[in-house]
Design a protein around this motif. Structure first.
Motif, PDB file in Angstrom:
ATOM      1  N   LYS A  16       0.986  -1.253  -0.125  1.00  0.00           N
ATOM      2  CA  LYS A  16      -0.093  -0.038   0.058  1.00  0.00           C
ATOM      3  C   LYS A  16       0.915   1.359   0.035  1.00  0.00           C
ATOM      4  CE  LYS A  16      -3.753   2.232   1.936  1.00  0.00           C
ATOM      5  NZ  LYS A  16      -4.558   2.735   3.023  1.00  0.00           N
ATOM      6  N   SER A  36       1.718   5.166   0.448  1.00  0.00           N
ATOM      7  CA  SER A  36       1.205   6.404   1.277  1.00  0.00           C
ATOM      8  C   SER A  36       2.318   7.466   0.946  1.00  0.00           C
ATOM      9  CB  SER A  36       1.224   6.085   2.748  1.00  0.00           C
ATOM     10  OG  SER A  36       2.575   5.827   3.230  1.00  0.00           O
ATOM     11  N   ASP A  76       3.376  11.369   2.580  1.00  0.00           N
ATOM     12  CA  ASP A  76       3.305  12.491   3.607  1.00  0.00           C
ATOM     13  C   ASP A  76       3.980  13.620   3.137  1.00  0.00           C
ATOM     14  OD1 ASP A  76       1.842  10.928   5.586  1.00  0.00           O
ATOM     15  OD2 ASP A  76       3.725   9.596   5.612  1.00  0.00           O
ATOM     16  N   ALA A  96      -2.800   7.605  -3.739  1.00  0.00           N
ATOM     17  CA  ALA A  96      -2.612   7.827  -2.547  1.00  0.00           C
ATOM     18  C   ALA A  96      -2.594   9.477  -2.458  1.00  0.00           C
ATOM     19  CB  ALA A  96      -1.172   7.519  -2.129  1.00  0.00           C
ATOM     20  N   SER A 137      -1.863  12.777   0.551  1.00  0.00           N
ATOM     21  CA  SER A 137      -1.531  13.130   1.752  1.00  0.00           C
ATOM     22  C   SER A 137      -2.174  13.820   2.516  1.00  0.00           C
ATOM     23  CB  SER A 137       0.034  13.997   1.535  1.00  0.00           C
ATOM     24  OG  SER A 137      -0.548  15.098   1.090  1.00  0.00           O
TER      25      SER A 137
END
Length: 175
Positions: A77, A79, A81, A157, A159
């Protein structure tokens, strides 16, 4: 000397098949003082016996489904940030330059690209890195967000949004 004998025994019998395991080995010195190893005792010599009870080194089979292509590996998965600027950070720059840095986990893979949104509008990207430079950003409060797109342009994805502030000195209010 016993360690040498034991090491020599292991070396000599390491290539023995599994069938020879758990058998006795007879050790003695001949008339010239040379150590002799045998699988059968000599009648006129007082020989020491050594029990070999080790099993052969057998390596377990390896699952080759990934190499053969019969099983698809599980997809990690993705992700993302925002690392810089931090939440509620004030950036003091009279040119309005803002440096944005993101971190993609588990890692940036081929076919992925990143898009930068400023105040809910796409302003940069798609590009192959998560580092952006914005120029001439107005004074005040702003909100940024990064999106990761796959090679077909689908968002995979997003953030968490980060709010930051730009402080630019002006002639009217230099502070």
């Amino acid at each position: 000397m016993r360690k040498f004998v034991l090491l020599l025994l292991i070396c000599l019998f390491a290539s023995q098949s599994y069938a020879s395991a758990n058998k006795k080995v007879y050790v003695w010195r001949n008339a010239d003082g040379v150590i002799v190893f045998s699988d059968s005792p000599k009648a006129d010599v007082n020989a020491d016996t050594v029990d070999i009870s080790t099993t052969p080194n057998i390596i377990k089979s390896v699952d080759t489904k990934i190499i053969e292509g019969t099983e698809q590996p599980a997809k990690d998965k993705i992700s993302i940030d925002i690392v810089k600027p931090t939440i509620d950070e004030t950036i003091r720059d009279n040119t309005g330059s803002v440096y944005i840095s993101g971190a993609i986990r588990p890692s940036f893979k081929r076919g992925l690209s990143v898009v930068l949104k400023l105040d809910d509008k796409k302003v940069k990207g798609p590009q192959k890195s998560a580092v952006f430079i914005l120029r001439d950003v107005d004074r005040g409060e702003h909100r940024i967000q990064l999106e990761v797109w796959n090679d077909s342009g689908k968002v995979i994805a997003v953030s968490k949004p980060v709010t930051f502030f730009v402080h630019r000195a002006s002639v009217n209010s230099p502070n």
